[in-house]
Design a protein around this motif. Structure first.
Motif, PDB file in Angstrom:
ATOM      1  N   GLU A 299       0.561   3.286 -15.040  1.00  0.00           N
ATOM      2  CA  GLU A 299       1.868   3.038 -15.243  1.00  0.00           C
ATOM      3  C   GLU A 299       2.280   2.152 -13.848  1.00  0.00           C
ATOM      4  OE1 GLU A 299       5.935   5.510 -15.820  1.00  0.00           O
ATOM      5  OE2 GLU A 299       4.051   6.396 -16.476  1.00  0.00           O
ATOM      6  N   ILE A 300       1.683   2.380 -12.782  1.00  0.00           N
ATOM      7  CA  ILE A 300       2.244   1.921 -11.558  1.00  0.00           C
ATOM      8  C   ILE A 300       1.683   0.426 -11.585  1.00  0.00           C
ATOM      9  CG2 ILE A 300       1.474   1.711  -9.093  1.00  0.00           C
ATOM     10  CD1 ILE A 300       0.822   4.810  -8.974  1.00  0.00           C
ATOM     11  N   ALA A 301       0.337   0.099 -12.292  1.00  0.00           N
ATOM     12  CA  ALA A 301       0.033  -1.259 -12.449  1.00  0.00           C
ATOM     13  C   ALA A 301       0.858  -2.196 -13.307  1.00  0.00           C
ATOM     14  CB  ALA A 301      -1.322  -1.086 -13.010  1.00  0.00           C
ATOM     15  N   ARG A 302       1.288  -1.411 -14.442  1.00  0.00           N
ATOM     16  CA  ARG A 302       2.384  -2.181 -15.055  1.00  0.00           C
ATOM     17  C   ARG A 302       3.785  -2.280 -14.493  1.00  0.00           C
ATOM     18  NH1 ARG A 302       1.632   0.824 -19.122  1.00  0.00           N
ATOM     19  NH2 ARG A 302       3.225   2.399 -18.960  1.00  0.00           N
ATOM     20  N   HIS A 303       4.020  -1.286 -13.877  1.00  0.00           N
ATOM     21  CA  HIS A 303       5.359  -1.645 -12.965  1.00  0.00           C
ATOM     22  C   HIS A 303       5.202  -2.452 -11.940  1.00  0.00           C
ATOM     23  CE1 HIS A 303       9.063  -0.004 -11.174  1.00  0.00           C
ATOM     24  NE2 HIS A 303       8.693   0.033 -10.065  1.00  0.00           N
TER      25      HIS A 303
ATOM     26  N   CYS B 232       0.706  -1.161   0.018  1.00  0.00           N
ATOM     27  CA  CYS B 232       0.027  -0.067  -0.037  1.00  0.00           C
ATOM     28  C   CYS B 232       0.805   1.326   0.107  1.00  0.00           C
ATOM     29  CB  CYS B 232      -0.695  -0.117   1.276  1.00  0.00           C
ATOM     30  SG  CYS B 232      -2.206   1.332   1.445  1.00  0.00           S
ATOM     31  N   LYS B 233       1.766   1.210   0.492  1.00  0.00           N
ATOM     32  CA  LYS B 233       2.789   2.458   0.996  1.00  0.00           C
ATOM     33  C   LYS B 233       3.430   2.459  -0.399  1.00  0.00           C
ATOM     34  CE  LYS B 233       6.429   1.830   3.458  1.00  0.00           C
ATOM     35  NZ  LYS B 233       7.385   1.911   4.729  1.00  0.00           N
ATOM     36  N   GLU B 234       4.009   1.607  -1.231  1.00  0.00           N
ATOM     37  CA  GLU B 234       4.674   1.473  -2.192  1.00  0.00           C
ATOM     38  C   GLU B 234       4.047   2.249  -3.284  1.00  0.00           C
ATOM     39  OE1 GLU B 234       7.202  -1.367  -5.324  1.00  0.00           O
ATOM     40  OE2 GLU B 234       6.021  -2.345  -3.691  1.00  0.00           O
ATOM     41  N   ILE B 235       2.838   1.689  -3.212  1.00  0.00           N
ATOM     42  CA  ILE B 235       1.464   2.135  -4.406  1.00  0.00           C
ATOM     43  C   ILE B 235       1.518   3.668  -4.321  1.00  0.00           C
ATOM     44  CG2 ILE B 235      -0.624   2.259  -5.432  1.00  0.00           C
ATOM     45  CD1 ILE B 235      -0.320  -0.966  -4.884  1.00  0.00           C
ATOM     46  N   TYR B 236       1.339   3.941  -2.989  1.00  0.00           N
ATOM     47  CA  TYR B 236       0.962   5.263  -2.477  1.00  0.00           C
ATOM     48  C   TYR B 236       1.903   6.377  -2.970  1.00  0.00           C
ATOM     49  CZ  TYR B 236      -0.096   9.654   0.121  1.00  0.00           C
ATOM     50  OH  TYR B 236      -0.341  10.914   0.280  1.00  0.00           O
TER      51      TYR B 236
ATOM     52  N   LEU C 258      -5.322   6.572   1.363  1.00  0.00           N
ATOM     53  CA  LEU C 258      -5.846   8.042   1.933  1.00  0.00           C
ATOM     54  C   LEU C 258      -6.878   7.836   3.251  1.00  0.00           C
ATOM     55  CD1 LEU C 258      -6.671   9.302  -1.574  1.00  0.00           C
ATOM     56  CD2 LEU C 258      -4.823  10.025   0.107  1.00  0.00           C
ATOM     57  N   LYS C 259      -7.559   6.796   3.282  1.00  0.00           N
ATOM     58  CA  LYS C 259      -8.346   6.534   4.408  1.00  0.00           C
ATOM     59  C   LYS C 259      -7.571   6.175   5.448  1.00  0.00           C
ATOM     60  CE  LYS C 259     -12.581   4.537   1.959  1.00  0.00           C
ATOM     61  NZ  LYS C 259     -13.351   3.239   1.900  1.00  0.00           N
ATOM     62  N   ARG C 260      -6.542   5.569   5.564  1.00  0.00           N
ATOM     63  CA  ARG C 260      -5.642   5.177   6.672  1.00  0.00           C
ATOM     64  C   ARG C 260      -4.965   6.598   7.129  1.00  0.00           C
ATOM     65  NH1 ARG C 260      -3.220  -0.105   8.143  1.00  0.00           N
ATOM     66  NH2 ARG C 260      -4.560  -1.748   7.111  1.00  0.00           N
ATOM     67  N   ILE C 261      -4.446   7.129   6.218  1.00  0.00           N
ATOM     68  CA  ILE C 261      -3.891   8.637   6.694  1.00  0.00           C
ATOM     69  C   ILE C 261      -4.770   9.627   7.391  1.00  0.00           C
ATOM     70  CG2 ILE C 261      -2.581  10.943   5.607  1.00  0.00           C
ATOM     71  CD1 ILE C 261      -1.280   8.741   3.471  1.00  0.00           C
ATOM     72  N   ARG C 262      -5.900   9.709   6.682  1.00  0.00           N
ATOM     73  CA  ARG C 262      -7.010  10.342   7.191  1.00  0.00           C
ATOM     74  C   ARG C 262      -7.401  10.221   8.804  1.00  0.00           C
ATOM     75  NH1 ARG C 262      -9.939   9.725   2.432  1.00  0.00           N
ATOM     76  NH2 ARG C 262      -9.765  11.588   1.027  1.00  0.00           N
ATOM     77  N   LYS C 263      -7.390   8.721   8.894  1.00  0.00           N
ATOM     78  CA  LYS C 263      -7.736   8.071  10.225  1.00  0.00           C
ATOM     79  C   LYS C 263      -6.692   8.585  11.326  1.00  0.00           C
ATOM     80  CE  LYS C 263      -9.207   4.106  12.692  1.00  0.00           C
ATOM     81  NZ  LYS C 263      -9.658   2.607  12.447  1.00  0.00           N
TER      82      LYS C 263
ATOM     83  N   VAL D  11      -4.320  -1.061  -7.930  1.00  0.00           N
ATOM     84  CA  VAL D  11      -3.713   0.085  -7.839  1.00  0.00           C
ATOM     85  C   VAL D  11      -4.620   1.138  -7.027  1.00  0.00           C
ATOM     86  CG1 VAL D  11      -2.570   1.940  -8.871  1.00  0.00           C
ATOM     87  CG2 VAL D  11      -2.060  -0.264  -9.431  1.00  0.00           C
ATOM     88  N   GLU D  12      -5.886   1.412  -7.648  1.00  0.00           N
ATOM     89  CA  GLU D  12      -6.766   2.407  -7.382  1.00  0.00           C
ATOM     90  C   GLU D  12      -7.433   2.145  -5.879  1.00  0.00           C
ATOM     91  OE1 GLU D  12      -9.893   2.364 -10.373  1.00  0.00           O
ATOM     92  OE2 GLU D  12      -8.571   3.492 -11.782  1.00  0.00           O
ATOM     93  N   GLY D  13      -7.590   0.754  -5.555  1.00  0.00           N
ATOM     94  CA  GLY D  13      -8.093   0.457  -4.425  1.00  0.00           C
ATOM     95  C   GLY D  13      -6.881   0.609  -3.219  1.00  0.00           C
ATOM     96  N   GLN D  14      -5.663   0.387  -3.557  1.00  0.00           N
ATOM     97  CA  GLN D  14      -4.753   0.703  -2.658  1.00  0.00           C
ATOM     98  C   GLN D  14      -4.592   1.915  -2.401  1.00  0.00           C
ATOM     99  OE1 GLN D  14      -2.652  -1.801  -0.633  1.00  0.00           O
ATOM    100  NE2 GLN D  14      -4.348  -3.234  -1.426  1.00  0.00           N
ATOM    101  N   ILE D  15      -4.502   2.937  -3.316  1.00  0.00           N
ATOM    102  CA  ILE D  15      -4.440   4.315  -2.973  1.00  0.00           C
ATOM    103  C   ILE D  15      -5.747   4.897  -1.934  1.00  0.00           C
ATOM    104  CG2 ILE D  15      -4.677   6.530  -4.185  1.00  0.00           C
ATOM    105  CD1 ILE D  15      -2.982   5.090  -6.337  1.00  0.00           C
TER     106      ILE D  15
END
Length: 199
Positions: free
Chosen positions: A164-168, A148-152, A184-189, A176-180
């Motif tokens: 591009e993240i998905a391909r990488h 999750c951190k890597e994708i973010y 964001l939810k975890r950071i807000r919390k 990828v969208e789900g992990q981002i």
């Protein structure tokens, strides 16, 4: 009709394969030609980040939103002659900073001596709170699960598009969208209600 649909070349542009700076330049050129769709796309991309940034200087949500709107109104009204010598993003954030400082200067002209002393104290506190915020954000990102951190970080720090993240990382774009979203939810919390305007 939007120039996105009038111009065959522009229709074929794959914005997902362009970085933010390149996308902004294409959209800005369309804005110069009066394309409202392109203008809305730029507005939607930058309005909230600019508000977050200005809120670090001006602790008033209404004033902040008015000032950011003024920036975009100026761009639209001067679209035919509007020129920048940096990236569009840099121009926006520099404009936001200048507007914030001008607002604070104007405000101080009407303050009493006691209020000016309070402003100085508030300014010091704001600086401390800003440092605290960045420290908390770093902690929040560090606490994310590894993938999750890597994708973010690829999304926010490297500003890579989701495909591009998905391909990488050999993942689906949906993952990828789900992990981002999860990040964001975890950071807000993690930050809590005190900093909810920034997220």
């Amino acid at each position: 009709e939007s120039l996105f649909y009038q111009n065959n070349y522009l229709c074929c542009i794959n914005y997902h394969e362009m970085n933010q700076k390149e996308t902004d330049l294409v959209l800005l050129e369309l804005v110069r030609q009066g394309d409202k769709t392109a203008f809305k796309r730029l507005f939607d991309s930058y309005f909230t980040p600019l508000c977050r940034f200005m809120y670090l200087y001006v602790n008033d949500k209404t004033i902040v939103e008015e000032q950011v709107l003024d920036i975009f109104i100026y761009i639209w009204e001067n679209k035919e002659t509007f020129k920048i010598h940096t990236s569009f993003k840099s121009y926006l954030f520099q404009s936001a900073r200048n507007k914030s400082l001008n607002y604070l200067r104007q405000k101080k002209k009407t303050l009493t001596l006691d209020q000016i002393e309070d402003e100085i104290i508030d300014s010091d506190l704001m600086s401390l709170e800003t440092d605290e915020l960045y420290h908390l954000i770093e902690e929040a990102i560090a606490s994310l699960p590894l993938k999750c951190k890597e994708i973010y970080q690829l999304s926010r720090n490297e500003q890579l598009p989701n495909n591009e993240i998905a391909r990488h990382l050999n993942l689906s774009v949906k993952t990828v969208e789900g992990q981002i979203t999860k990040a964001l939810k975890r950071i807000r919390k993690f930050l809590g209600d005190s900093y909810n305007y920034f997220w």
